[in-house]
Design an enzyme around this catalytic site. Structure first.
Site, mmCIF file in Angstrom:
data_model
loop_
_atom_site.group_PDB
_atom_site.id
_atom_site.type_symbol
_atom_site.label_atom_id
_atom_site.label_comp_id
_atom_site.label_asym_id
_atom_site.label_seq_id
_atom_site.Cartn_x
_atom_site.Cartn_y
_atom_site.Cartn_z
ATOM 1 N N GLY A 61 -6.750 14.735 -9.287
ATOM 2 C CA GLY A 61 -5.990 13.926 -10.039
ATOM 3 C C GLY A 61 -5.521 14.307 -11.623
ATOM 4 O O GLY A 61 -6.637 14.613 -12.136
ATOM 5 N N MET A 70 -6.215 1.576 -10.513
ATOM 6 C CA MET A 70 -6.944 2.634 -9.936
ATOM 7 C C MET A 70 -8.214 2.811 -10.382
ATOM 8 O O MET A 70 -8.828 2.175 -11.181
ATOM 9 C CB MET A 70 -5.969 3.895 -10.406
ATOM 10 N N TYR A 113 -0.624 5.456 -11.377
ATOM 11 C CA TYR A 113 0.039 6.743 -11.832
ATOM 12 C C TYR A 113 0.627 6.629 -13.316
ATOM 13 O O TYR A 113 0.811 7.547 -13.779
ATOM 14 C CB TYR A 113 1.029 6.910 -10.896
ATOM 15 N N GLU A 114 0.816 5.355 -13.618
ATOM 16 C CA GLU A 114 1.443 4.895 -14.926
ATOM 17 C C GLU A 114 0.735 5.775 -16.093
ATOM 18 O O GLU A 114 0.935 6.084 -17.284
ATOM 19 C CB GLU A 114 1.675 3.687 -15.200
ATOM 20 N N GLY A 115 -0.718 5.867 -15.708
ATOM 21 C CA GLY A 115 -1.548 6.166 -16.958
ATOM 22 C C GLY A 115 -2.070 7.165 -16.944
ATOM 23 O O GLY A 115 -2.647 7.828 -18.087
ATOM 24 N N ARG A 142 -6.018 19.450 -4.694
ATOM 25 C CA ARG A 142 -7.293 19.048 -4.266
ATOM 26 C C ARG A 142 -7.873 19.866 -3.016
ATOM 27 O O ARG A 142 -8.746 19.266 -2.471
ATOM 28 C CB ARG A 142 -7.014 17.570 -3.662
ATOM 29 N N ASP A 144 -11.043 7.837 -13.509
ATOM 30 C CA ASP A 144 -12.097 7.010 -13.156
ATOM 31 C C ASP A 144 -13.337 6.732 -13.759
ATOM 32 O O ASP A 144 -13.658 5.445 -13.431
ATOM 33 C CB ASP A 144 -12.481 7.295 -11.622
ATOM 34 N N GLU A 180 -9.322 -0.757 -7.273
ATOM 35 C CA GLU A 180 -8.504 -0.325 -6.266
ATOM 36 C C GLU A 180 -9.526 -0.217 -4.973
ATOM 37 O O GLU A 180 -9.262 -0.106 -3.754
ATOM 38 C CB GLU A 180 -7.771 0.997 -6.298
ATOM 39 N N THR A 231 -11.716 13.097 -15.073
ATOM 40 C CA THR A 231 -11.280 12.003 -14.119
ATOM 41 C C THR A 231 -10.919 10.589 -14.768
ATOM 42 O O THR A 231 -11.651 10.024 -15.954
ATOM 43 C CB THR A 231 -12.026 11.664 -13.121
ATOM 44 N N LYS A 277 4.451 -19.522 -14.944
ATOM 45 C CA LYS A 277 4.420 -19.841 -13.434
ATOM 46 C C LYS A 277 4.118 -18.820 -12.630
ATOM 47 O O LYS A 277 4.357 -19.204 -11.319
ATOM 48 C CB LYS A 277 5.752 -20.137 -13.407
ATOM 49 N N TYR A 278 3.464 -17.909 -12.840
ATOM 50 C CA TYR A 278 3.072 -16.847 -12.163
ATOM 51 C C TYR A 278 1.474 -16.485 -12.059
ATOM 52 O O TYR A 278 1.045 -16.347 -13.396
ATOM 53 C CB TYR A 278 3.922 -15.525 -12.218
ATOM 54 N N ARG A 288 -10.558 4.554 -7.996
ATOM 55 C CA ARG A 288 -11.357 5.138 -6.556
ATOM 56 C C ARG A 288 -12.448 3.947 -6.293
ATOM 57 O O ARG A 288 -12.334 2.860 -6.376
ATOM 58 C CB ARG A 288 -11.752 6.705 -6.845
#
Ligand code: FBP
Length: 558
Positions: free
Chosen positions: A86, A255, A429-431, A150, A210, A316, A208, A247-248, A257
């Site tokens: 990744g 991410m 994926y944003e980071g 990979r 991670d 995740e 990584t 309200k949320y 792993r």
């Protein structure tokens, strides 16, 4: 056609990464004590007779030109580089560090990039990386300079193809930039090439987002810093929105792993209402229902204070740490590995029925109890290393559904009177390709340079090492660590294999203990949120150059 760039892109191209003193001038390599693998010493020693037990190496600055190198300045040599797995911010800087060091040794030396990951080596797909190409990618995120992949390097025909390709290009050394699995590959390859005496060295680099490739020697993998800072910015923004709209409930999966390092680091940076830690779930032997109860308790308590909003961070990989789920996933791994019968079945229903018929009764019950979508996600293809692709399992949606049901029950019983409206997010994926933070830009460039010095000294089976990372970059220590030192045996695709031991969150470590000490107050308070804001590249050092909270806490910061 000239490619348009943002002002920040232009400015970053000119950024000169900071480096340890030893890498700034002449250096010598100092060998330390012989090493041992972290476990299964006898078996690993047998499997790696040429690369087992090597000493740790430190690079020391020396006054005059006394560079300890087996390769003289007159001798030219070529290096091949592979990006594996990744994306992680800083990969391009490892390559530019390698390139600058290689060319400084002899301008005739060449750097080749293997395209699309390890398969580029096997299939002979490469590109020479010249100064104009490298300059375009300095301090940028992404792995697009040569692409990644990979493919697992494990078959001798793959290694032999690699020899052919390297011979053709005059390549004397390969640098593999990857995570635990890819660096395991690097070591297997190094061992094979030493056995074959083919004159090709192999060096690994710790990548990584991670953060799970760390140990006694490797303080952090590159990319973790930038990715966590990006996610923490987003979490902070969401928290400010939650605290404005009130309200949320935001369920945010992160991410990472198996390990929860990213979730933990983001929690330390942003102080959410809840942060689940997979390793704790496992240690406490929690069920899915226990996790739901834990979340519900906080939601109910906050609702009593009129706070019908909040943030929940979910690693995740959490699903794999719920003991009963782990058994189910293990059964699925064994069942689905190279299973042509399953692969040939048409449609989700047929596959579901087949799986149900093959599982043990307990796992079958659990599988049936899951929403169909989640159950299907558990049976998706494994990656080439046999890992479940947890990034595709929407645990945050599963938890929203279960928490919603439980709150409805409590409402019917008159225990809960709040309003539950939940939104789901997944940050991953944003980071992974963000412009590297100064920390990652500096760290990666230094890793690339250290890798090159290991090559010049004739080393193989080592990982490039940069330590003392909470100090200013000039005080960092450069060197190399034998990859076998990090290995143990683990079950992969149904067989015991030598692999680099993954670092999970240490429940006795300072980062987790900090979370544990503060989480009750973060859960209940009107707000304890921190809004970290975006990564800053220019400005005061306390704003721009701070390493992660995880690293700082691990190094004794209060
Ligand atoms: P690496 O271990 O190869 O660095 O990959 C990290 C990662 O981003 C994980 O956090 C995530 O689960 C996985 O890759 C996603 O894989 P893919 O890019 O194949 O979707």
């Amino acid at each position: 056609m000239t490619v348009k760039k943002s002002p920040l892109q232009v400015a970053r191209q000119a950024y000169q990464p900071k480096m340890p003193i030893a890498l700034q001038g002449n250096l010598r390599l100092v060998e330390g004590k012989k090493t041992q693998s972290v476990a299964d010493q006898e078996e690993i020693a047998k499997l790696f007779p040429n690369t087992y037990g090597l000493p740790i190496i430190e690079m020391e600055p020396v006054a005059e030109s006394k560079v300890e190198s087996q390769k003289s300045k007159a001798e030219t040599f070529n290096v091949g580089v592979i990006l594996s797995g990744g994306q992680a911010p800083g990969g391009h800087n490892v390559i530019s560090g390698l390139f600058d060091c290689l060319k400084a040794m002899n301008s005739q030396n060449k750097l080749y990039g293997f395209l699309g990951g390890p398969s580029g080596l096997v299939d002979g797909k490469y590109q020479e990386l010249t100064a104009d190409i490298i300059d375009e990618y300095r301090n940028t995120g992404g792995f697009d300079i040569i692409g990644s992949g990979r493919t697992k390097l494990e078959e001798t025909w793959q290694f032999d193809n690699g020899i052919e390709v390297c011979k053709r290009l005059g390549i004397n050394a390969i640098v593999i930039i990857g995570g635990d699995d890819s660096n395991t590959n690097a070591c297997v390859l190094a061992e094979y090439y030493l056995q074959k005496k083919c004159g090709i060295q192999v060096i690994g680099c710790p990548k990584t987002i991670d953060g799970d490739l760390k140990n006694e020697m490797i303080e952090t993998s590159f990319g973790f810093d930038t990715a966590c800072k990006v996610y923490s910015e987003l979490i902070g923004n969401i928290q400010r929105d939650a605290n404005s709209a009130k309200k949320y409930w935001h369920f945010i999966r992160l991410m990472g792993r198996s390990a929860s390092h990213i979730a933990l680091e983001c929690a330390l940076q942003s102080q959410p209402n809840i942060c689940l830690i997979s390793e704790e779930v496992e240690a406490k032997n929690m069920t899915l229902n226990d996790i739901v109860e834990q979340i519900v308790e906080v939601i109910v308590d906050r609702s009593k204070a009129g706070l019908n909003f909040g943030t929940i961070l979910i690693p995740e990989g959490i699903i794999e740490f719920i003991p009963a789920m782990r058994v189910l996933i293990q059964e699925l791994n064994d069942l689905l590995s190279k299973n042509d019968e399953f692969a040939s079945l048409e449609g989700d229903e047929a596959k579901r029925e087949y799986v149900k018929s093959m599982l043990t009764p307990a796992s079958c019950d659990l599988y049936r109890s899951l929403p169909k979508g989640i159950a299907r996600q558990l049976t998706l293809d494994r990656d080439p290393h046999g890992n479940v692709m947890v990034s595709q399992i929407e645990t945050e949606k599963l938890l929203i559904e279960m928490v919603g049901k439980r709150l409805a029950q409590l409402k019917a019983e008159g225990i809960y009177t709040g309003k539950f409206s939940a939104l789901n997010h997944f940050f991953g994926y944003e980071g992974r390709c963000a412009i590297p933070s100064n920390f990652d830009a500096d760290y990666c460039y230094s890793i690339g340079q250290a890798a090159m010095h290991l090559i010049a000294a004739g080393k193989s089976g080592y990982m490039a090492l940069i330590r003392h990372l909470t100090r200013p970059a000039s005080e960092w220590l450069a060197g190399g660590v034998p990859i076998t030192m990090m290995m143990n045996l683990e079950k992969r695709n149904g067989k015991m294999k030598p692999v680099i031991q993954k670092a999970l969150v240490d429940l006795n470590g300072a980062p987790f203990l900090y979370l544990k000490k503060h989480r009750a107050e973060w859960a209940d308070a009107n707000t304890s949120y921190i809004y970290p804001g975006p990564i800053q590249y220019y400005g005061p050092t306390e704003v721009c150059d701070q390493p992660t909270r995880t690293l700082r806490l691990e190094h004794g910061e209060k």
